[in-house]
Write a protein that holds these residues in place. Sequence first.
Motif, PDB file in Angstrom:
ATOM      1  N   LYS A  61     -17.105   0.257 -10.724  1.00 27.84           N
ATOM      2  CA  LYS A  61     -16.619  -0.067 -12.058  1.00 27.84           C
ATOM      3  C   LYS A  61     -15.801   1.099 -12.624  1.00 27.84           C
ATOM      4  O   LYS A  61     -14.949   0.903 -13.481  1.00 27.84           O
TER       5      LYS A  61
ATOM      6  N   ALA B  41     -17.371  -2.840  -5.477  1.00 28.97           N
ATOM      7  CA  ALA B  41     -16.201  -2.179  -6.052  1.00 28.97           C
ATOM      8  C   ALA B  41     -16.633  -1.354  -7.266  1.00 28.97           C
ATOM      9  O   ALA B  41     -17.201  -1.898  -8.215  1.00 28.97           O
TER      10      ALA B  41
ATOM     11  N   CYS C 116     -13.045  -1.161  -1.306  1.00 32.46           N
ATOM     12  CA  CYS C 116     -14.496  -1.376  -1.380  1.00 32.46           C
ATOM     13  C   CYS C 116     -14.808  -2.860  -1.496  1.00 32.46           C
ATOM     14  O   CYS C 116     -15.754  -3.369  -0.864  1.00 32.46           O
ATOM     15  N   ARG C 117     -14.019  -3.567  -2.285  1.00 32.44           N
ATOM     16  CA  ARG C 117     -14.237  -5.009  -2.452  1.00 32.44           C
ATOM     17  C   ARG C 117     -14.033  -5.745  -1.132  1.00 32.44           C
ATOM     18  O   ARG C 117     -14.817  -6.623  -0.755  1.00 32.44           O
TER      19      ARG C 117
ATOM     20  N   ARG D 154     -10.747   0.724  -5.206  1.00 34.96           N
ATOM     21  CA  ARG D 154     -11.633  -0.377  -5.583  1.00 34.96           C
ATOM     22  C   ARG D 154     -11.372  -1.600  -4.715  1.00 34.96           C
ATOM     23  O   ARG D 154     -12.303  -2.295  -4.302  1.00 34.96           O
TER      24      ARG D 154
END
Length: 374
Positions: free
Chosen positions: A346, A344, A335-336, A332
């Motif tokens: 969930k 990102a 991706c962020r 995550r």
Amino acid sequence: MRAVEVDGSPESIAELTAALAEALGGGPAVLPYASEALRDAMEPTRPAEPGTAVIIATSGSTGEPKGVLLSAAALTASANATHARLGGPGHWLLATPAQYIGGLQVLVRSLLAGTTPAALHTSGFRPDDFAEAAAPLLALDGPRYTALVPTQLGRLLEDGGPGLAAARAFDAIVIGAAATTAGLRERAADAGVTIVPAYGMSETASGCVYDGVPLDGVRIELEDDRVCVAGDVLAHGYRLQPELTAEAFDGDRFRTSDRGRWGPGGRLEILGRVDDMINTGGVKVAAAAVERVLAAQPGVRDACVVGVPDPEWGEAVVALVVGAGCDVDSLRAACRAEAGAAAAPKRVEFVEELPLRGPGKIDRAAVRNLLLRS
């Protein structure tokens, strides 16, 4: 029209090859099929549309049956342009289902080259079987080619052994049907396997852009980021669907459902499908962009990202990942950092393999259903 059932056996491949040779020479159109439902949807008792040599019956990304109409000229233009790009006519190994355009074009290229294709007849894909099927072909002089999907290439690289040794011996392996990730490219290069990532579809008589560069005679235009293709390789419509034909074929162009851009060196980069945008909290996230980030992370072999209904965000970005030893927080965070906070996921779920439809194409509807149920 001649309907030919393709079950992967030597007899069915021989029958299809003979029917193709007739069709390319002006004989009856050929309808290769493996699904009786798709065959019946093509209404094979009705005459083929004028100028049709092959009808590729497909359920497409929507699940709605359609038949792509390809002329002998389109199939020949694609095959000749492929040989010109790869290094001349040669010997081919058929390693994907021949009822789909990637496998069928292996037969067309062999016919035009005057060579007899080798074929992988076993169900499923096992590296040792690939090596065995390739051995007679690799003993021949002249260029040796095959066409694979990324999943098959990944298995050869993971397994090593005879399958990987056979892959190294091919002058070129065309990789199509799904995107070739940067990580898979690097692994192939490190292993000494010569691959040529291809972009195309049934409507373009197979790959029409090789490694980001259109084949000779192919023109690519971007219309609000949508990829449009023109050239002699184009189909001339859909079987018994004039409205769908008019919608997709704009004059001399085919309007794909893909988004693209021109990257470094003027190479075409595919950004994902137009309908794969996820609207989460008012921010549009391209599923393909998130998939590229995930696929580049250590331990990740494949990933599919979809949007699912969410009471707070409208749609939530969720991911189905094939991998081992992966840390969700790290995925995550990557991706962020690379695609923005909204990208990102969930939620991240892990599976041993992604559901597929056709030769190597991820079944996004099945992925979404899995994530909705979990």
